[in-house]
Design a protein around this motif. Structure first.
Motif, PDB file in Angstrom:
ATOM      1  N   ILE A  92      12.681  36.087 -17.487  1.00  0.00           N
ATOM      2  CA  ILE A  92      11.341  36.671 -16.283  1.00  0.00           C
ATOM      3  C   ILE A  92      12.075  35.882 -15.138  1.00  0.00           C
ATOM      4  O   ILE A  92      11.919  36.550 -14.025  1.00  0.00           O
ATOM      5  CB  ILE A  92      10.836  35.053 -16.791  1.00  0.00           C
ATOM      6  CG1 ILE A  92      10.144  35.496 -18.227  1.00  0.00           C
ATOM      7  CG2 ILE A  92       9.963  34.601 -15.985  1.00  0.00           C
ATOM      8  CD1 ILE A  92       9.323  34.441 -18.945  1.00  0.00           C
ATOM      9  N   LEU A 110       6.952  30.929 -24.717  1.00  0.00           N
ATOM     10  CA  LEU A 110       6.974  29.959 -23.993  1.00  0.00           C
ATOM     11  C   LEU A 110       5.538  29.753 -23.935  1.00  0.00           C
ATOM     12  O   LEU A 110       5.521  28.552 -23.006  1.00  0.00           O
ATOM     13  CB  LEU A 110       7.728  30.327 -22.438  1.00  0.00           C
ATOM     14  CG  LEU A 110       8.576  31.762 -21.815  1.00  0.00           C
ATOM     15  CD1 LEU A 110       9.623  31.499 -20.374  1.00  0.00           C
ATOM     16  CD2 LEU A 110       9.362  30.184 -22.782  1.00  0.00           C
TER      17      LEU A 110
ATOM     18  N   ASN B 142      -0.285  35.773 -15.946  1.00  0.00           N
ATOM     19  CA  ASN B 142       0.625  34.684 -17.032  1.00  0.00           C
ATOM     20  C   ASN B 142       1.292  35.542 -18.589  1.00  0.00           C
ATOM     21  O   ASN B 142       2.079  34.888 -18.979  1.00  0.00           O
ATOM     22  CB  ASN B 142      -1.058  35.002 -17.899  1.00  0.00           C
ATOM     23  CG  ASN B 142      -1.488  36.139 -18.322  1.00  0.00           C
ATOM     24  OD1 ASN B 142      -1.251  37.114 -17.475  1.00  0.00           O
ATOM     25  ND2 ASN B 142      -2.904  36.059 -19.353  1.00  0.00           N
ATOM     26  N   LEU B 143       1.414  37.184 -17.943  1.00  0.00           N
ATOM     27  CA  LEU B 143       2.193  38.028 -18.698  1.00  0.00           C
ATOM     28  C   LEU B 143       3.703  37.683 -18.167  1.00  0.00           C
ATOM     29  O   LEU B 143       4.583  36.978 -18.381  1.00  0.00           O
ATOM     30  CB  LEU B 143       1.687  39.418 -19.155  1.00  0.00           C
ATOM     31  CG  LEU B 143       0.977  39.078 -19.910  1.00  0.00           C
ATOM     32  CD1 LEU B 143       0.710  40.897 -19.545  1.00  0.00           C
ATOM     33  CD2 LEU B 143       0.939  38.483 -20.701  1.00  0.00           C
ATOM     34  N   ILE B 144       3.556  38.165 -16.549  1.00  0.00           N
ATOM     35  CA  ILE B 144       4.997  37.522 -15.746  1.00  0.00           C
ATOM     36  C   ILE B 144       6.208  36.305 -16.024  1.00  0.00           C
ATOM     37  O   ILE B 144       7.153  36.595 -15.796  1.00  0.00           O
ATOM     38  CB  ILE B 144       4.368  38.468 -14.524  1.00  0.00           C
ATOM     39  CG1 ILE B 144       4.166  39.660 -14.413  1.00  0.00           C
ATOM     40  CG2 ILE B 144       6.085  37.931 -13.443  1.00  0.00           C
ATOM     41  CD1 ILE B 144       3.738  40.265 -13.286  1.00  0.00           C
ATOM     42  N   THR B 145       4.616  35.954 -15.986  1.00  0.00           N
ATOM     43  CA  THR B 145       5.674  34.124 -16.307  1.00  0.00           C
ATOM     44  C   THR B 145       6.395  33.649 -17.364  1.00  0.00           C
ATOM     45  O   THR B 145       6.769  32.394 -17.757  1.00  0.00           O
ATOM     46  CB  THR B 145       5.001  33.397 -15.295  1.00  0.00           C
ATOM     47  OG1 THR B 145       4.165  33.451 -16.063  1.00  0.00           O
ATOM     48  CG2 THR B 145       4.705  33.442 -13.787  1.00  0.00           C
ATOM     49  N   LYS B 146       6.198  34.524 -18.135  1.00  0.00           N
ATOM     50  CA  LYS B 146       6.081  33.984 -19.627  1.00  0.00           C
ATOM     51  C   LYS B 146       7.206  34.871 -20.579  1.00  0.00           C
ATOM     52  O   LYS B 146       7.680  34.820 -21.584  1.00  0.00           O
ATOM     53  CB  LYS B 146       5.024  34.020 -20.297  1.00  0.00           C
ATOM     54  CG  LYS B 146       3.717  32.752 -20.306  1.00  0.00           C
ATOM     55  CD  LYS B 146       4.647  31.341 -20.004  1.00  0.00           C
ATOM     56  CE  LYS B 146       3.815  30.650 -19.293  1.00  0.00           C
ATOM     57  NZ  LYS B 146       4.420  29.272 -18.490  1.00  0.00           N
ATOM     58  N   VAL B 147       6.547  36.828 -20.153  1.00  0.00           N
ATOM     59  CA  VAL B 147       7.531  37.529 -21.011  1.00  0.00           C
ATOM     60  C   VAL B 147       8.407  38.623 -20.124  1.00  0.00           C
ATOM     61  O   VAL B 147       7.817  38.775 -19.308  1.00  0.00           O
ATOM     62  CB  VAL B 147       6.394  37.963 -22.349  1.00  0.00           C
ATOM     63  CG1 VAL B 147       5.482  38.609 -22.220  1.00  0.00           C
ATOM     64  CG2 VAL B 147       7.320  38.440 -23.624  1.00  0.00           C
TER      65      VAL B 147
END
Lengths: 257, 307
Positions: A92, A110, B142-147
């Protein structure tokens, strides 16, 4: 010995928080900074010193190896760099120094429910979330029945997820993630949500995955969870790795608070 | 416990080794995941490329993102996909009254509503694709910071998912043209060319705006204004013939000019745009998308930290 899945060498991550935030918070600031440079603001030497003062090494010189079948707990206080480490391994964010080598596929969990869309049905979310977590369509189709069976929401598959109870939502989301066939699995506080029954089934699944030869990194504040699942642990303190070994050597509860 | 773990690992290794012997003989067999490349994570610098190989590997995910955008767009609406008809219909009604009846703008011999719709088709595709692409990073925090996945899939899928509404609007246009007894015929086969130009421009500008928006939320406020200016810089409501000939090469710096002229050539049988206009517009569209990808890839490195 088992095959090494993950090798981390002298990994470091530096954040420059306040200086950038202050200078480039908005486009207007950036433009006015360009136009007004020299007339306002500090001298170059002073701004260099300010930059160094505002640097934060969230992770510094961390080296670690994890082999297939190992469940390695990552312990440490808030701000010790646990999540930063997982974020680097999950691709990430990039490390500032050092490197990590992963043999195989990386799966990152996560949070519970990554990739879920509230407006879509349970069936649609199994495909969407599975694809975003890194599964191929054919893989998801093959495991679809197993995912549904594990989640226990078979009757509500056509209902939008926003109508699910939070327990149903958690179970479905974890069921999708548990069927991720990756060699390295990263778990961040996932077990902190849900009731004890949900946590038990999560723990059971994690043990099964480790027996199947996955390398698992688990961040948790809950020492009971770490004791129940991990066969080794590392302790981070202010970005540095201060202990690495069997649980009894690492768990701070056995040495200090 | 440790011994059982080790034996389970050994079994897994053996089974994958067997699978490999079947498919790719002569490869190293001791690696538990030899079918996947070894991934090295480190700081990257220098000029980033588009990483086309990885985008191609993730084409299924691109499909899933498009499918999600399309599925969600008209959820919990009363009229659903009918909005894709209503929006162009309402727009040409207003434009026909204001610019056709009141201002008497020249429409190159075609009925003004048909002339206007032929220009609106590429414009609305571009505008809705670009607007969605500009929001694609911020809207998927929420996607960019999690996966991890190639972030480029987000603006690209946003632009491509605008094609569904476009297809509906195109059907409407063909019905309207038939009503005016204008039949484009075999020229429709040329439609993919201006379509590609619109999508390329939308993706290029979309990459720029999505990455800028991730750094500076000013983009969200500037975007409606930018789109309005861009529409009037494009011959949607007026004819390029109204633009003085000396200005036309400059107008072609806007790739939408060539796209709209091509659409009118195909649908209304107006004169084809000159080779100069086509060349300039295509070059600008290519430049915009290459620079957009470059800027996007640079922003991508720190996006999880700054967004």
């Amino acid at each position: 010995m088992s095959q090494t899945i993950l090798r981390i060498e002298q990994l470091g991550k530096r954040y420059r928080c306040t200086r950038n935030a202050r200078r480039h918070a908005t486009l207007r600031d950036w433009v006015s900074g360009m136009v007004g440079c020299g007339t306002r603001g500090a001298t170059p030497a002073a701004s260099d010193a300010a930059a160094a003062a505002n640097e934060l090494w969230a992770l510094h010189d961390v080296s670690l190896e994890v082999a297939a079948g190992e469940v390695c707990g990552i312990l440490g206080h808030n701000g010790s760099g646990k999540s930063t480490l997982l974020k680097i391994l999950a691709r990430i964010t990039e490390p500032t120094t050092g490197h990590a080598v992963v043999h195989g596929r990386i799966g990152a969990l996560l949070e519970i429910g990554t990739g879920f869309h509230m407006e879509l049905s349970g069936r649609e979310n199994i495909y969407l979330s599975g694809a975003i977590l890194g599964m191929r369509r054919a893989e998801i189709r093959r495991r679809f029945d197993a995912i549904v069976a594990m989640s226990g929401v078979a009757e509500f598959l056509e209902l939008p997820v926003k109508r699910y109870s939070s327990g149903m939502y958690l179970r479905l989301a974890f069921a999708v993630a548990a069927h991720l066939e990756t060699d390295l699995l990263l778990l961040d506080e996932v077990l902190a949500v849900g009731d004890s029954e949900f946590q038990q089934s999560c723990q059971q699944k994690i043990r099964e995955l480790a027996h199947a030869g996955r390398a698992i990194l688990l961040v948790s504040h809950d020492l009971a969870t770490v004791r129940a699942l991990c066969n080794r642990a590392v302790l981070l303190d202010r970005g540095q790795l201060v202990a690495n070994g069997p649980l009894s050597d690492v768990i701070p509860g056995d040495r200090a608070a | 416990m440790p011994s059982s773990t080790r034996s389970a690992t050994g079994m897994r290794r053996a089974s994958i080794g067997d699978a490999q012997r079947g498919s790719e003989a002569g490869q190293a067999m001791n690696c538990p995941a030899a079918q996947f490349p070894v991934i090295r994570l480190q700081a990257n610098s220098g000029w980033p490329g588009a990483n086309l190989a990885e985008l191609w590997r993730q084409r299924e995910l691109l499909g899933f993102f498009i499918w999600r955008d399309v599925k969600v767009r008209y959820k919990q609406t009363l009229l659903g996909i009918a909005w894709a008809l209503l929006q162009p219909l309402a727009t040409i009604s207003v434009f026909s009254v204001v610019f056709g009846r009141l201002a008497h703008l020249d429409s190159e011999g075609a009925p003004y509503p048909a002339f206007c719709l032929a220009g609106l088709l590429p414009w609305m595709l571009f505008a809705s694709g670009l607007t969605a692409a500009a929001q694609s990073l911020v809207g998927n925090v929420n996607l960019i910071t999690k996966v991890y996945f190639p972030r480029l899939l987000l603006p690209v899928s946003s632009v491509l998912s605008a094609l569904l509404d476009f297809a509906v609007s195109l059907a409407l246009a063909l019905v309207l043209l038939a009503w005016y007894r204008i039949l484009p015929g075999a020229r429709l086969l040329l439609l993919p060319l201006p379509l590609a130009l619109v999508l390329l421009t939308g993706a290029g500008a979309g990459c720029w705006l999505a990455a800028l928006n991730a750094r500076y939320r000013d983009v969200r406020h500037a975007l409606p204004f930018l789109m309005q200016l861009w529409m009037y810089a494009t011959p949607v409501v007026y004819s390029l013939q109204l633009v003085p000939p000396t200005w036309r090469p400059w107008a072609a710096l806007n790739p939408l000019v060539a796209a709209v002229e091509m659409f009118r050539y195909i649908l209304l049988r107006t004169p084809a745009p000159s080779a100069g206009i086509l060349l300039v517009s295509t070059a600008v569209a290519l430049g915009l998308s290459l620079s957009g990808i470059w800027f996007f890839r640079i922003t991508e490195r720190t996006i999880a930290d700054t967004i």
